[in-house]
Design a protein around this motif. Structure first.
Motif, PDB file in Angstrom:
ATOM      1  N   SER A 188     -28.279 -22.525  28.900  1.00  0.00           N
ATOM      2  CA  SER A 188     -27.357 -23.426  28.215  1.00  0.00           C
ATOM      3  C   SER A 188     -27.692 -23.512  26.726  1.00  0.00           C
ATOM      4  O   SER A 188     -26.796 -23.457  25.868  1.00  0.00           O
ATOM      5  CB  SER A 188     -27.418 -24.814  28.856  1.00  0.00           C
ATOM      6  OG  SER A 188     -26.534 -25.707  28.204  1.00  0.00           O
ATOM      7  N   TRP A 231     -26.290 -32.080  26.708  1.00  0.00           N
ATOM      8  CA  TRP A 231     -25.454 -31.290  27.619  1.00  0.00           C
ATOM      9  C   TRP A 231     -26.269 -30.209  28.316  1.00  0.00           C
ATOM     10  O   TRP A 231     -26.019 -29.888  29.487  1.00  0.00           O
ATOM     11  CB  TRP A 231     -24.262 -30.686  26.876  1.00  0.00           C
ATOM     12  CG  TRP A 231     -23.165 -31.692  26.662  1.00  0.00           C
ATOM     13  CD1 TRP A 231     -22.760 -32.238  25.477  1.00  0.00           C
ATOM     14  CD2 TRP A 231     -22.354 -32.293  27.679  1.00  0.00           C
ATOM     15  NE1 TRP A 231     -21.744 -33.141  25.686  1.00  0.00           N
ATOM     16  CE2 TRP A 231     -21.475 -33.199  27.039  1.00  0.00           C
ATOM     17  CE3 TRP A 231     -22.280 -32.172  29.057  1.00  0.00           C
ATOM     18  CZ2 TRP A 231     -20.544 -33.970  27.716  1.00  0.00           C
ATOM     19  CZ3 TRP A 231     -21.354 -32.934  29.764  1.00  0.00           C
ATOM     20  CH2 TRP A 231     -20.498 -33.811  29.098  1.00  0.00           C
ATOM     21  N   ALA A 232     -27.243 -29.669  27.623  1.00  0.00           N
ATOM     22  CA  ALA A 232     -28.107 -28.664  28.250  1.00  0.00           C
ATOM     23  C   ALA A 232     -28.911 -29.276  29.395  1.00  0.00           C
ATOM     24  O   ALA A 232     -29.083 -28.654  30.450  1.00  0.00           O
ATOM     25  CB  ALA A 232     -29.035 -28.048  27.217  1.00  0.00           C
ATOM     26  N   LEU A 243     -31.572 -22.673  34.012  1.00  0.00           N
ATOM     27  CA  LEU A 243     -30.257 -23.125  33.546  1.00  0.00           C
ATOM     28  C   LEU A 243     -30.348 -23.790  32.174  1.00  0.00           C
ATOM     29  O   LEU A 243     -29.453 -23.637  31.334  1.00  0.00           O
ATOM     30  CB  LEU A 243     -29.651 -24.093  34.560  1.00  0.00           C
ATOM     31  CG  LEU A 243     -29.238 -23.480  35.905  1.00  0.00           C
ATOM     32  CD1 LEU A 243     -28.713 -24.571  36.841  1.00  0.00           C
ATOM     33  CD2 LEU A 243     -28.174 -22.410  35.714  1.00  0.00           C
ATOM     34  N   LEU A 244     -31.428 -24.534  31.942  1.00  0.00           N
ATOM     35  CA  LEU A 244     -31.632 -25.176  30.637  1.00  0.00           C
ATOM     36  C   LEU A 244     -31.702 -24.126  29.526  1.00  0.00           C
ATOM     37  O   LEU A 244     -31.036 -24.250  28.488  1.00  0.00           O
ATOM     38  CB  LEU A 244     -32.919 -26.001  30.670  1.00  0.00           C
ATOM     39  CG  LEU A 244     -33.306 -26.708  29.369  1.00  0.00           C
ATOM     40  CD1 LEU A 244     -32.400 -27.920  29.134  1.00  0.00           C
ATOM     41  CD2 LEU A 244     -34.770 -27.141  29.397  1.00  0.00           C
ATOM     42  N   THR A 300     -26.679 -29.734  32.276  1.00  0.00           N
ATOM     43  CA  THR A 300     -26.487 -28.451  32.958  1.00  0.00           C
ATOM     44  C   THR A 300     -27.692 -28.119  33.827  1.00  0.00           C
ATOM     45  O   THR A 300     -27.543 -27.690  34.982  1.00  0.00           O
ATOM     46  CB  THR A 300     -26.250 -27.332  31.932  1.00  0.00           C
ATOM     47  OG1 THR A 300     -25.056 -27.607  31.202  1.00  0.00           O
ATOM     48  CG2 THR A 300     -26.132 -25.977  32.604  1.00  0.00           C
ATOM     49  N   GLN A 354     -26.671 -20.310  24.991  1.00  0.00           N
ATOM     50  CA  GLN A 354     -25.217 -20.250  24.815  1.00  0.00           C
ATOM     51  C   GLN A 354     -24.782 -21.051  23.596  1.00  0.00           C
ATOM     52  O   GLN A 354     -23.761 -20.745  22.975  1.00  0.00           O
ATOM     53  CB  GLN A 354     -24.521 -20.811  26.066  1.00  0.00           C
ATOM     54  CG  GLN A 354     -24.611 -19.923  27.287  1.00  0.00           C
ATOM     55  CD  GLN A 354     -23.507 -18.876  27.350  1.00  0.00           C
ATOM     56  OE1 GLN A 354     -22.615 -18.860  26.507  1.00  0.00           O
ATOM     57  NE2 GLN A 354     -23.566 -18.005  28.327  1.00  0.00           N
ATOM     58  N   ALA A 355     -25.551 -22.091  23.258  1.00  0.00           N
ATOM     59  CA  ALA A 355     -25.221 -22.927  22.100  1.00  0.00           C
ATOM     60  C   ALA A 355     -25.797 -22.366  20.803  1.00  0.00           C
ATOM     61  O   ALA A 355     -25.689 -23.003  19.754  1.00  0.00           O
ATOM     62  CB  ALA A 355     -25.741 -24.342  22.332  1.00  0.00           C
TER      63      ALA A 355
END
Length: 232
Positions: A171, A66-67, A167-168, A70, A174-175
């Motif tokens: 992301s 998902w990263a 962005l990677l 993103t 955030q996880a």
């Protein structure tokens, strides 16, 4: 470059018809919530730190995928999307990566780096040793994709890939995962380690995982807003 706009009789640009379009689906955020959301995101990202000591704790299924999805939402020159994310989890492949990277880093710290550069790195405490390349459960090697047999010519490649990597990192943070942006130089050895063709050029090596218990980071400060932002 194909221009998909036309000019009307008043000189203004109008949407062309040579390429299909779809309706924009913007995020709708009430004005009263906009600053609070922006601050909330800042407060999460302000805790992001570069980590060099990793736990062997597994990464939850699907998080890296998902990263990368993103990261792939990033804007890119002419929408060519000139990036490739190679995710390494195989221990033997990580061992090869570490050995090759440390060989380059020994040259850097021993011969290539200027005294000024080494002095700038001193507070961070880095040297040629890169155990995180084996310790982290995953290592993402990010390649710029240049023109080749199966890839078009890219535009603003470094800028596009740099935005995607930002962005990677966001992301993954955030996880709850830690990262590090490692940039050995030169990087040509990564094509062999990662089985990538010549038109792909390595740009970043990013270990990903949970920090080791008791991990410590340098006591650094980020610049204040008035040091990085100018209003005109």
């Amino acid at each position: 470059m194909v221009d998909d706009t036309a000019v009307d009789s008043t000189g203004g640009a109008v949407t062309g018809t040579s390429h299909p379009t779809v309706p924009l689906a913007p995020m709708t955020v009430p004005a009263r919530e906009a600053e609070a959301r922006s601050r909330s995101f800042h407060d999460v990202m302000a805790r992001r730190r570069t980590v060099r000591d990793y736990s062997t704790r597994p990464i939850p299924e699907g998080v890296v995928e998902w990263a990368v999805r993103t990261a792939s939402t990033a804007p890119s020159g002419a929408h060519v999307q000139p990036w490739r994310f190679v995710v390494i989890t195989d221990p033997e492949r990580k061992r090869r990566l570490r050995e090759a990277a440390e060989a380059e880093e020994r040259e850097f710290y021993g011969h290539r780096a200027s005294a000024e550069w080494l002095a700038a790195l001193a507070p961070i405490g880095t040297d040629w040793r890169k155990p995180f390349l084996e310790d982290a459960p995953a290592v993402i090697v990010v390649f710029e994709v240049h023109k080749g047999p199966d890839s078009p010519r890219p535009y603003y490649t470094k800028e596009s890939v740099g935005i995607a990597v930002g962005l990677l990192l966001a992301s993954l943070h955030q996880a709850g995962l830690a990262t590090l942006t490692h940039t050995p130089s030169p990087m040509k050895f990564l094509n062999e380690v990662c089985d990538r063709p010549a038109e792909e050029r390595a740009a970043y090596v990013i270990p990903v995982g949970y920090p080791a218990e008791g991990a410590r980071v340098p006591d650094l400060r980020r610049k204040e807003l008035d040091e990085v932002m100018v209003r005109l």
